[in-house]
Design a protein around this motif. Structure first.
Motif, PDB file in Angstrom:
ATOM      1  N   VAL A  34       0.853  -1.188   0.000  1.00 29.91           N
ATOM      2  CA  VAL A  34       0.000   0.000   0.000  1.00 29.91           C
ATOM      3  C   VAL A  34       0.886   1.233   0.000  1.00 29.91           C
ATOM      4  O   VAL A  34       2.065   1.176   0.379  1.00 29.91           O
ATOM      5  CB  VAL A  34      -0.946   0.041   1.230  1.00 29.91           C
ATOM      6  CG1 VAL A  34      -1.857  -1.168   1.266  1.00 29.91           C
ATOM      7  CG2 VAL A  34      -0.156   0.181   2.523  1.00 29.91           C
ATOM      8  N   LYS A  35       0.286   2.347  -0.403  1.00 30.42           N
ATOM      9  CA  LYS A  35       0.997   3.622  -0.353  1.00 30.42           C
ATOM     10  C   LYS A  35       0.785   4.245   1.016  1.00 30.42           C
ATOM     11  O   LYS A  35      -0.342   4.514   1.428  1.00 30.42           O
ATOM     12  CB  LYS A  35       0.481   4.576  -1.428  1.00 30.42           C
ATOM     13  CG  LYS A  35       1.114   5.956  -1.354  1.00 30.42           C
ATOM     14  CD  LYS A  35       0.435   6.949  -2.292  1.00 30.42           C
ATOM     15  CE  LYS A  35       1.030   8.344  -2.108  1.00 30.42           C
ATOM     16  NZ  LYS A  35       0.350   9.351  -2.965  1.00 30.42           N
ATOM     17  N   SER A  36       1.864   4.459   1.727  1.00 29.64           N
ATOM     18  CA  SER A  36       1.785   5.129   3.026  1.00 29.64           C
ATOM     19  C   SER A  36       3.194   5.533   3.432  1.00 29.64           C
ATOM     20  O   SER A  36       4.177   4.985   2.919  1.00 29.64           O
ATOM     21  CB  SER A  36       1.176   4.195   4.082  1.00 29.64           C
ATOM     22  OG  SER A  36       0.954   4.898   5.281  1.00 29.64           O
ATOM     23  N   ALA A 176      -3.769   4.676   1.959  1.00 24.45           N
ATOM     24  CA  ALA A 176      -3.867   3.334   1.393  1.00 24.45           C
ATOM     25  C   ALA A 176      -5.146   3.134   0.594  1.00 24.45           C
ATOM     26  O   ALA A 176      -5.205   2.278  -0.287  1.00 24.45           O
ATOM     27  CB  ALA A 176      -3.782   2.297   2.519  1.00 24.45           C
ATOM     28  N   ILE A 177      -6.176   3.918   0.885  1.00 26.38           N
ATOM     29  CA  ILE A 177      -7.449   3.837   0.173  1.00 26.38           C
ATOM     30  C   ILE A 177      -7.570   5.058  -0.721  1.00 26.38           C
ATOM     31  O   ILE A 177      -7.620   6.187  -0.223  1.00 26.38           O
ATOM     32  CB  ILE A 177      -8.639   3.768   1.156  1.00 26.38           C
ATOM     33  CG1 ILE A 177      -8.514   2.540   2.052  1.00 26.38           C
ATOM     34  CG2 ILE A 177      -9.965   3.760   0.396  1.00 26.38           C
ATOM     35  CD1 ILE A 177      -9.547   2.498   3.168  1.00 26.38           C
ATOM     36  N   LYS A 178      -7.628   4.849  -2.013  1.00 25.21           N
ATOM     37  CA  LYS A 178      -7.684   5.997  -2.933  1.00 25.21           C
ATOM     38  C   LYS A 178      -9.083   6.601  -2.995  1.00 25.21           C
ATOM     39  O   LYS A 178      -9.285   7.764  -2.676  1.00 25.21           O
ATOM     40  CB  LYS A 178      -7.229   5.580  -4.336  1.00 25.21           C
ATOM     41  CG  LYS A 178      -7.143   6.748  -5.311  1.00 25.21           C
ATOM     42  CD  LYS A 178      -6.508   6.334  -6.617  1.00 25.21           C
ATOM     43  CE  LYS A 178      -6.496   7.475  -7.630  1.00 25.21           C
ATOM     44  NZ  LYS A 178      -5.763   8.652  -7.173  1.00 25.21           N
ATOM     45  N   ARG A 179     -10.072   5.818  -3.413  1.00 25.53           N
ATOM     46  CA  ARG A 179     -11.450   6.302  -3.513  1.00 25.53           C
ATOM     47  C   ARG A 179     -12.404   5.204  -3.063  1.00 25.53           C
ATOM     48  O   ARG A 179     -12.168   4.017  -3.297  1.00 25.53           O
ATOM     49  CB  ARG A 179     -11.818   6.682  -4.950  1.00 25.53           C
ATOM     50  CG  ARG A 179     -11.046   7.830  -5.551  1.00 25.53           C
ATOM     51  CD  ARG A 179     -11.505   9.189  -5.058  1.00 25.53           C
ATOM     52  NE  ARG A 179     -11.017  10.255  -5.915  1.00 25.53           N
ATOM     53  CZ  ARG A 179      -9.768  10.720  -5.912  1.00 25.53           C
ATOM     54  NH1 ARG A 179      -8.871  10.178  -5.106  1.00 25.53           N
ATOM     55  NH2 ARG A 179      -9.420  11.704  -6.722  1.00 25.53           N
ATOM     56  N   MET A 180     -13.499   5.610  -2.450  1.00 22.18           N
ATOM     57  CA  MET A 180     -14.600   4.712  -2.166  1.00 22.18           C
ATOM     58  C   MET A 180     -15.589   4.783  -3.329  1.00 22.18           C
ATOM     59  O   MET A 180     -15.444   5.638  -4.212  1.00 22.18           O
ATOM     60  CB  MET A 180     -15.272   5.129  -0.854  1.00 22.18           C
ATOM     61  CG  MET A 180     -14.371   5.047   0.371  1.00 22.18           C
ATOM     62  SD  MET A 180     -13.804   3.374   0.720  1.00 22.18           S
ATOM     63  CE  MET A 180     -15.339   2.634   1.310  1.00 22.18           C
ATOM     64  N   PRO A 191     -11.355   8.798   3.110  1.00 23.87           N
ATOM     65  CA  PRO A 191      -9.932   9.146   3.087  1.00 23.87           C
ATOM     66  C   PRO A 191      -9.596  10.225   2.062  1.00 23.87           C
ATOM     67  O   PRO A 191      -8.788  11.116   2.333  1.00 23.87           O
ATOM     68  CB  PRO A 191      -9.264   7.803   2.743  1.00 23.87           C
ATOM     69  CG  PRO A 191     -10.181   6.782   3.336  1.00 23.87           C
ATOM     70  CD  PRO A 191     -11.563   7.335   3.092  1.00 23.87           C
ATOM     71  N   SER A 192     -10.212  10.154   0.888  1.00 26.63           N
ATOM     72  CA  SER A 192      -9.947  11.161  -0.139  1.00 26.63           C
ATOM     73  C   SER A 192     -10.350  12.549   0.332  1.00 26.63           C
ATOM     74  O   SER A 192      -9.589  13.518   0.211  1.00 26.63           O
ATOM     75  CB  SER A 192     -10.699  10.807  -1.426  1.00 26.63           C
ATOM     76  OG  SER A 192     -10.509  11.804  -2.408  1.00 26.63           O
ATOM     77  N   HIS A 193     -11.555  12.666   0.876  1.00 27.65           N
ATOM     78  CA  HIS A 193     -12.023  13.969   1.361  1.00 27.65           C
ATOM     79  C   HIS A 193     -11.148  14.481   2.499  1.00 27.65           C
ATOM     80  O   HIS A 193     -10.852  15.681   2.585  1.00 27.65           O
ATOM     81  CB  HIS A 193     -13.463  13.869   1.853  1.00 27.65           C
ATOM     82  CG  HIS A 193     -14.447  13.478   0.795  1.00 27.65           C
ATOM     83  ND1 HIS A 193     -14.294  13.830  -0.522  1.00 27.65           N
ATOM     84  CD2 HIS A 193     -15.616  12.774   0.875  1.00 27.65           C
ATOM     85  CE1 HIS A 193     -15.326  13.365  -1.223  1.00 27.65           C
ATOM     86  NE2 HIS A 193     -16.125  12.712  -0.412  1.00 27.65           N
ATOM     87  N   HIS A 194     -10.744  13.572   3.390  1.00 27.77           N
ATOM     88  CA  HIS A 194     -10.010  14.023   4.575  1.00 27.77           C
ATOM     89  C   HIS A 194      -8.540  14.303   4.262  1.00 27.77           C
ATOM     90  O   HIS A 194      -7.907  15.095   4.961  1.00 27.77           O
ATOM     91  CB  HIS A 194     -10.140  12.997   5.698  1.00 27.77           C
ATOM     92  CG  HIS A 194     -10.014  13.613   7.057  1.00 27.77           C
ATOM     93  ND1 HIS A 194     -10.840  14.627   7.506  1.00 27.77           N
ATOM     94  CD2 HIS A 194      -9.146  13.374   8.083  1.00 27.77           C
ATOM     95  CE1 HIS A 194     -10.504  14.977   8.730  1.00 27.77           C
ATOM     96  NE2 HIS A 194      -9.470  14.238   9.105  1.00 27.77           N
ATOM     97  N   ARG A 195      -8.018  13.661   3.230  1.00 29.29           N
ATOM     98  CA  ARG A 195      -6.660  14.033   2.803  1.00 29.29           C
ATOM     99  C   ARG A 195      -6.620  15.500   2.382  1.00 29.29           C
ATOM    100  O   ARG A 195      -5.664  16.224   2.686  1.00 29.29           O
ATOM    101  CB  ARG A 195      -6.202  13.130   1.642  1.00 29.29           C
ATOM    102  CG  ARG A 195      -5.807  11.731   2.060  1.00 29.29           C
ATOM    103  CD  ARG A 195      -5.070  10.998   0.950  1.00 29.29           C
ATOM    104  NE  ARG A 195      -5.917  10.662  -0.178  1.00 29.29           N
ATOM    105  CZ  ARG A 195      -6.593   9.521  -0.308  1.00 29.29           C
ATOM    106  NH1 ARG A 195      -6.538   8.608   0.646  1.00 29.29           N
ATOM    107  NH2 ARG A 195      -7.317   9.282  -1.395  1.00 29.29           N
TER     108      ARG A 195
END
Length: 308
Positions: A34-36, A176-180, A191-195
């Motif tokens: 994962v990306k982190s 680690a999660i790109k889009r829901m 995660p996208s919104h909160h990034r």
């Protein structure tokens, strides 16, 4: 059910989950699954802030609870903890309250001082969610939930729903999660919104204040989607160069004290306390609004150059 004492604490129950998923994310990061990004000192600072927040809550939370009970004892209505409709209503009302608490904590310096530590990490991972305030109770933002107690929602209900909101917000602190799925992104905080919310890019500043539901940001004009062409850069406008917990927890309060000591008028006192972060009497410091304006001007200039 006891209206004053919650039968369970959602956050306490979730602590093992927090620990296990942080370890899992670190392991998956090491194996490049994962990306982190994790940095040992940064992660330890986040964990230390989380532990200190719990200690601070034990030391100062009693006063907030006592006031909440007093307000509830003078309530307008009797709302039963056993009614499903009451929990549904509280879900929406508490989440709306959280939106305004969160927005206030970004737009006014006094409350930003209590919240800024949560944004002080230059990394974005699950451990960042634990980087919580030590001075939130002293800043008094808990008072925003008092109208719910006055309406008749028992303190135990409020404690449970606030805990559920906090637990929900843990998982959105990840790269680690790109889009829901699209429908989920439209309604819920992700995660996208909160990034975007944690980014210091001028385009992304002061947006996506949601707790659980992103609908409030869409309704009140503070929604900003994450754009593939502009990756979030995390941290605060002037990033800290220290992992010292006392500096992380109190650096903005120290900045306020320094500015107040040099104030020359009541206007300056009020501005330094309750103006937007970065406010100064002569406008020499940058606020989110000025940074956004500068960015807009740069984008307009680029378009003009391209057109020419």
């Amino acid at each position: 059910m006891d209206p004053l004492h919650a039968p369970f604490d959602p956050v306490a129950l979730a602590v093992p989950f927090f620990v296990l998923t942080i370890i899992l994310e670190i392991a998956l990061t090491r194996f490049k699954a994962v990306k982190s990004h994790y940095e040992t000192k940064d992660t330890m600072a986040s964990l230390g802030m989380g532990l200190g927040s719990n200690v601070a809550g034990l030391l100062t939370g009693g006063a907030a609870f006592a006031v909440t009970v007093w307000v509830w004892n003078h309530r307008a209505f009797d709302i039963p903890m056993t009614a499903i409709w009451a929990w549904v209503a509280l879900f929406f009302l508490e989440d709306l309250t959280y939106y305004w608490f969160h927005r206030l904590s970004h737009e006014r310096r006094f409350w930003w001082a209590a919240h800024v530590n949560h944004h002080s990490s230059q990394h974005y991972n699950l451990s960042t969610a634990l980087r919580q305030t030590w001075t939130g109770v002293l800043a008094g933002t808990w008072a925003l939930w008092l109208p719910l107690a006055f309406l008749g929602f028992p303190p135990a209900m409020l404690a449970i729903q606030k805990g559920i909101s906090l637990v929900y917000q843990f998982w959105i602190h990840t790269e680690a999660i790109k889009r829901m799925p699209r429908w989920f992104e439209a309604v819920f905080n992700t995660p996208s919104h909160h990034r975007v919310h944690h980014a210091r890019n001028p385009r992304y500043l002061d947006s996506n204040y949601a707790g659980i539901l992103i609908i409030w940001d869409r309704m009140f004009g503070t929604f900003q989607p994450e754009l593939d062409e502009e990756a979030p850069r995390y941290g605060i406008v002037e990033n800290l160069t220290s992992f010292n917990l006392l500096r992380v927890a109190f650096h903005e309060w120290a900045g306020i004290a320094k500015d107040l000591a040099g104030s020359r008028s009541l206007r300056e006192v009020i501005g330094y306390l309750f103006g937007p972060p970065g406010w100064s009497p002569d406008g020499s410091r940058d606020t989110s609004a000025t940074l956004k304006a500068q960015w807009d001007a740069q984008q307009a200039a680029k378009k003009t150059d391209l057109a020419a």
